[in-house]
Enzyme design. Structure first.
Site, PDB file in Angstrom:
ATOM      1  N   LYS A  52      25.909  60.790  74.857  1.00 53.79           N
ATOM      2  CA  LYS A  52      24.842  60.844  73.867  1.00 53.79           C
ATOM      3  C   LYS A  52      23.671  59.947  74.272  1.00 53.79           C
ATOM      4  O   LYS A  52      22.501  60.328  74.135  1.00 53.79           O
ATOM      5  CB  LYS A  52      25.395  60.450  72.493  1.00 53.79           C
ATOM      6  CG  LYS A  52      26.360  61.484  71.919  1.00 53.79           C
ATOM      7  CD  LYS A  52      27.179  60.969  70.765  1.00 53.79           C
ATOM      8  CE  LYS A  52      28.198  62.013  70.328  1.00 53.79           C
ATOM      9  NZ  LYS A  52      29.117  61.540  69.278  1.00 53.79           N
ATOM     10  N   GLN A  96      30.710  56.497  65.620  1.00 53.59           N
ATOM     11  CA  GLN A  96      31.612  57.310  66.425  1.00 53.59           C
ATOM     12  C   GLN A  96      33.028  57.273  65.860  1.00 53.59           C
ATOM     13  O   GLN A  96      33.586  56.204  65.593  1.00 53.59           O
ATOM     14  CB  GLN A  96      31.615  56.806  67.880  1.00 53.59           C
ATOM     15  CG  GLN A  96      32.465  57.636  68.818  1.00 53.59           C
ATOM     16  CD  GLN A  96      31.949  59.070  68.968  1.00 53.59           C
ATOM     17  OE1 GLN A  96      30.763  59.294  69.124  1.00 53.59           O
ATOM     18  NE2 GLN A  96      32.861  60.019  68.938  1.00 53.59           N
ATOM     19  N   ASP A 119      24.823  63.110  62.006  1.00 54.96           N
ATOM     20  CA  ASP A 119      26.102  63.774  62.266  1.00 54.96           C
ATOM     21  C   ASP A 119      26.409  64.825  61.201  1.00 54.96           C
ATOM     22  O   ASP A 119      27.270  65.680  61.391  1.00 54.96           O
ATOM     23  CB  ASP A 119      27.244  62.751  62.310  1.00 54.96           C
ATOM     24  CG  ASP A 119      27.759  62.505  63.717  1.00 54.96           C
ATOM     25  OD1 ASP A 119      27.529  63.365  64.594  1.00 54.96           O
ATOM     26  OD2 ASP A 119      28.420  61.470  63.949  1.00 54.96           O
TER      27      ASP A 119
END
Length: 293
Positions: A52, A96, A119
């Site tokens: 990312k 994460q 997200d």
């Protein structure tokens, strides 16, 4: 049979984003800023976050990584989130997953400002998506939609079977494929590990989305001729013939299933690469205040 090339499509999306960021820079605008929070020492998470950050560099985004050890408390994680929520320079951020067992994942997700939830996991974004309102769509389902769209795969009136009911993939995927839009307008069946007659239901699918997390679970006798098969699964399996000692497997037994399909995504090289591209797209939307004005 056509293999859907996630590597090529993700590169196209990133290039389109880069061109837009270049224009923003030329016009003296604010460069999109994505932050990532990494807790613990999960090897797969390290890899995902690194990809990312690398994508941010390729596109021209600003990126930040907040790394803490596995002993970090839930309260400390919530403090980090509060700080990122208040940081006006940060357009979007991710925490994460998975998190260490002592940290409540739902509490962490709900603490994220929905306007920065790139997200797409926050209940407000999930609810807005379900109602068809502007929202950040979680990256993996978004990536699947983009693959269907760019390969011009017809979805209206088709029977879509989703195998797996996770809140990150299966559930939102089923909602998105049923919406009155393209890709969408499917008749959707959401199945899972306890579904009776799962094999027979999968055999009815015009579009089969495998997101169960069980390597090579979908066999050829579960897929009808000409089906579109989207493999979301990604699992490390021990393989001593590989230098790394493991192989990456999807939820679909690719070699035996592929000949029966009209379109199929490989693993690796399919949906996984699109999830990062989708996250970058959401970050650009956040910087432009395109979802929440």
């Amino acid at each position: 049979m056509t293999i859907i090339d996630g590597k090529r499509i993700s590169a196209e999306v990133k290039q389109e984003l880069k061109e837009e960021v270049d224009k923003i820079r030329e016009n003296g605008g604010k460069i999109p800023h994505l932050a990532a929070v990494l807790i613990g020492d999960n090897g797969a998470s390290e890899t995902y976050v690194a990809s990312k950050i690398k994508s941010c560099e390729q596109i021209g985004f600003k990126s930040s990584l907040i790394r803490r050890g596995s002993e970090t408390t839930e309260a400390e994680v919530l403090e980090i989130i509060d700080s990122l929520n208040k940081d006006e320079d940060v357009d979007g951020f991710i925490v994460q997953l998975p998190l260490p067992d002592h940290i409540n994942v739902d509490k962490v997700i709900e603490a994220i400002d929905p306007k920065k939830d790139v997200d797409g996991f926050h209940p407000i974004n999930v609810g807005r998506m379900a109602k068809g309102l502007p929202a950040y769509i979680s990256a993996t389902p978004f990536g699947v939609l983009e693959l269907l769209k760019r390969y011009k795969i017809e979805t209206a009136g088709k029977h879509c079977v989703v195998v797996g009911r996770s809140q990150i993939v299966g559930l939102p995927m089923s909602l998105l494929m049923a919406r009155n839009d393209y890709p969408g307008n499917c008749t959707v069946t959401l199945t899972h590990s306890r579904t009776a007659n799962l094999k027979e239901i999968c055999q009815q699918a015009d579009i089969l989305v495998a997101a169960l997390g069980r390597p090579e679970f979908i066999k050829a006798d579960m897929v009808k001729e000409g089906a579109v098969v989207i493999d979301v699964g990604i699992t490390r399996v021990k393989d001593e013939t590989k230098k790394s000692g493991f192989a990456i497997k999807g939820d679909v037994a690719f070699e035996e299933v592929a000949p029966k399909t009209s379109f199929i995504t490989p693993v690796p090289g399919g949906v996984g690469l699109m999830t990062v591209a989708a996250l970058m797209y959401n970050t650009l939307l956040a910087s432009k205040k395109a979802i929440y004005s």
